[in-house]
Design an enzyme around this catalytic site. Structure first.
Site, PDB file in Angstrom:
ATOM      1  N   ASP A  75      45.307  45.669  52.058  1.00 46.53           N
ATOM      2  CA  ASP A  75      46.473  45.668  50.757  1.00 46.53           C
ATOM      3  C   ASP A  75      47.047  44.485  50.543  1.00 46.53           C
ATOM      4  O   ASP A  75      46.827  43.645  51.466  1.00 46.53           O
ATOM      5  CB  ASP A  75      48.011  46.075  50.456  1.00 46.53           C
ATOM      6  CG  ASP A  75      48.038  46.045  49.045  1.00 46.53           C
ATOM      7  OD1 ASP A  75      47.692  46.662  48.498  1.00 46.53           O
ATOM      8  OD2 ASP A  75      49.277  45.797  48.811  1.00 46.53           O
ATOM      9  N   TYR A 161      39.412  37.406  42.481  1.00 49.05           N
ATOM     10  CA  TYR A 161      39.580  36.127  42.195  1.00 49.05           C
ATOM     11  C   TYR A 161      39.154  34.852  42.065  1.00 49.05           C
ATOM     12  O   TYR A 161      39.118  33.687  42.555  1.00 49.05           O
ATOM     13  CB  TYR A 161      41.421  35.705  42.300  1.00 49.05           C
ATOM     14  CG  TYR A 161      42.556  36.542  41.520  1.00 49.05           C
ATOM     15  CD1 TYR A 161      42.989  36.619  40.522  1.00 49.05           C
ATOM     16  CD2 TYR A 161      42.320  37.538  42.074  1.00 49.05           C
ATOM     17  CE1 TYR A 161      43.930  37.648  39.639  1.00 49.05           C
ATOM     18  CE2 TYR A 161      43.698  38.614  41.407  1.00 49.05           C
ATOM     19  CZ  TYR A 161      44.356  38.685  40.215  1.00 49.05           C
ATOM     20  OH  TYR A 161      44.932  39.325  39.120  1.00 49.05           O
ATOM     21  N   LYS A 182      32.389  32.922  52.800  1.00 44.54           N
ATOM     22  CA  LYS A 182      33.941  34.098  52.766  1.00 44.54           C
ATOM     23  C   LYS A 182      34.332  34.931  54.366  1.00 44.54           C
ATOM     24  O   LYS A 182      35.305  34.493  54.649  1.00 44.54           O
ATOM     25  CB  LYS A 182      33.591  34.639  51.310  1.00 44.54           C
ATOM     26  CG  LYS A 182      34.931  35.108  51.052  1.00 44.54           C
ATOM     27  CD  LYS A 182      34.952  36.054  49.536  1.00 44.54           C
ATOM     28  CE  LYS A 182      36.786  36.584  49.735  1.00 44.54           C
ATOM     29  NZ  LYS A 182      36.389  37.701  49.199  1.00 44.54           N
ATOM     30  N   HIS A 187      41.268  35.314  54.139  1.00 46.60           N
ATOM     31  CA  HIS A 187      42.235  36.208  54.576  1.00 46.60           C
ATOM     32  C   HIS A 187      41.935  37.912  55.047  1.00 46.60           C
ATOM     33  O   HIS A 187      42.178  37.865  56.105  1.00 46.60           O
ATOM     34  CB  HIS A 187      43.545  36.785  53.407  1.00 46.60           C
ATOM     35  CG  HIS A 187      42.576  37.314  51.626  1.00 46.60           C
ATOM     36  ND1 HIS A 187      41.497  36.015  51.416  1.00 46.60           N
ATOM     37  CD2 HIS A 187      42.847  37.914  50.864  1.00 46.60           C
ATOM     38  CE1 HIS A 187      41.293  37.402  50.931  1.00 46.60           C
ATOM     39  NE2 HIS A 187      41.741  37.934  49.816  1.00 46.60           N
TER      40      HIS A 187
HETATM   41  P1  ITT Z   1      42.294  49.305  47.012  1.00 44.23           P
HETATM   42  O1  ITT Z   1      44.356  49.624  46.350  1.00 44.23           O
HETATM   43  O2  ITT Z   1      41.899  50.591  46.816  1.00 44.23           O
HETATM   44  O3  ITT Z   1      41.988  49.464  48.477  1.00 44.23           O
HETATM   45  P2  ITT Z   1      42.278  47.038  44.949  1.00 44.23           P
HETATM   46  O4  ITT Z   1      41.355  46.698  43.971  1.00 44.23           O
HETATM   47  O5  ITT Z   1      43.387  48.260  44.256  1.00 44.23           O
HETATM   48  O6  ITT Z   1      41.655  48.198  46.182  1.00 44.23           O
HETATM   49  P3  ITT Z   1      44.782  45.598  46.436  1.00 44.23           P
HETATM   50  O7  ITT Z   1      45.953  46.941  45.405  1.00 44.23           O
HETATM   51  O8  ITT Z   1      45.072  45.310  47.811  1.00 44.23           O
HETATM   52  O9  ITT Z   1      43.764  46.520  46.256  1.00 44.23           O
HETATM   53  O10 ITT Z   1      44.498  44.491  45.242  1.00 44.23           O
HETATM   54  C1  ITT Z   1      44.172  42.841  45.771  1.00 44.23           C
HETATM   55  C2  ITT Z   1      43.592  42.617  44.498  1.00 44.23           C
HETATM   56  O11 ITT Z   1      43.923  41.247  44.742  1.00 44.23           O
HETATM   57  C3  ITT Z   1      42.620  42.762  44.553  1.00 44.23           C
HETATM   58  O12 ITT Z   1      42.032  43.954  43.644  1.00 44.23           O
HETATM   59  C4  ITT Z   1      41.946  41.172  43.267  1.00 44.23           C
HETATM   60  O13 ITT Z   1      42.109  41.243  42.375  1.00 44.23           O
HETATM   61  C5  ITT Z   1      42.309  40.702  44.324  1.00 44.23           C
HETATM   62  N1  ITT Z   1      42.128  40.443  45.933  1.00 44.23           N
HETATM   63  C6  ITT Z   1      42.460  40.325  46.810  1.00 44.23           C
HETATM   64  N2  ITT Z   1      41.709  40.197  47.817  1.00 44.23           N
HETATM   65  C7  ITT Z   1      40.212  39.655  47.430  1.00 44.23           C
HETATM   66  C8  ITT Z   1      39.244  38.622  48.083  1.00 44.23           C
HETATM   67  O14 ITT Z   1      38.970  38.440  48.705  1.00 44.23           O
HETATM   68  N3  ITT Z   1      38.804  38.093  46.626  1.00 44.23           N
HETATM   69  C9  ITT Z   1      39.565  38.005  45.031  1.00 44.23           C
HETATM   70  N4  ITT Z   1      40.040  38.588  45.107  1.00 44.23           N
HETATM   71  C10 ITT Z   1      41.560  39.477  46.274  1.00 44.23           C
END
Ligand code: ITT
Length: 222
Positions: A75, A161, A182, A187
């Protein structure tokens, strides 16, 4: 080696596979979309947690219910200082599409000067093992990458993002820089590298246990 990845985000799947490939020659990383339809449709992970770790565990458990083996979930979120660290755990739900999410951030901080546009990406990876129907307690790994929000959408690489984020010390956004710049240092890359170290240690312990069972059964035979 097979690893199940509890995510429905294609961008994450791609990056995690790249990271795993760097450490394991023979890794097969199966995400939710790779499962047979009859199993896939039973995957429900409602992200009701209040932290990244809680949400990562919800996803890992949702998949571990449907399969045996090593399960990873992640997450993550984007935290903007000038927005009191929003959208954070709500990053995926901040607006309907990646582009709209980026535009919403840019609009929300349009009057914030460059030196106050600090932001960070945060990731929590949860690992659980399921054997003979039993789930192990979770182990967590965290990663963070600091930087700042761009003045406009820049580049088309990556996802989420990426096009509005300049990692600290760089003058290209992750949308401009491309995957190689990247994946390992993001992260997610940092959290995954810790998870991989743990997995390697865990597998070597498993081999030792298997060897000692073999040698004790030889000695009782002989
Ligand atoms: P899953 O829950 O199925 O894994 P999700 O997209 O809903 O997919 P998250 O709930 O963890 O995943 O949301 C993380 C969000 O944060 C993701 O959808 C992006 O909008 C942002 N995000 C996370 N990591 C990122 C990255 O490496 N580059 C750009 N945006 C990122």
């Amino acid at each position: 080696m097979k690893i199940f990845l509890a995510t429905e985000n294609a961008g994450k799947v791609h990056e995690v596979r790249e990271i795993l490939k760097q450490s394991f020659a023979d890794v097969e990383c199966l995400c939710v979309a790779d499962l047979p339809a009859s199993i896939r449709e039973k995957y429900h992970a409602e992200e009701t947690g209040t932290t990244y770790a809680e949400n990562a565990l919800i996803k890992a458990r949702a998949l571990a219910r449907l399969t045996d083996g090593f399960v990873l979930a992640e997450d993550s979120g984007f935290e903007v200082e000038a927005l009191s660290r929003a959208p954070g755990i709500f990053s995926a739900r901040y607006a309907p599409t990646d582009r709209e999410r980026c535009e919403k951030i840019l609009h929300a901080i349009k009057n914030v000067p460059a030196h106050q546009r600090q932001a960070q990406f945060v990731a929590c990876v949860a690992f659980i093992e399921k054997r003979k129907g039993m789930q192990s307690p979770p182990v967590y790994f965290f990663g963070r990458r600091v930087g700042r929000v761009a003045d406009a959408i820049r580049g088309t690489n990556g996802f989420g993002y990426d096009p509005i984020f300049y990692p600290e010390g760089e003058n290209l956004t992750w949308g401009e820089a491309g995957e190689k710049a990247k994946v390992l240092v993001s992260h997610r890359g940092l959290a995954m590298r810790l998870a991989i170290q743990y997995l390697i240690a865990r597998m070597s312990q498993e081999h030792k246990e298997a060897d000692s069972i073999k040698s004790s059964s030889y000695s009782s035979d002989g």
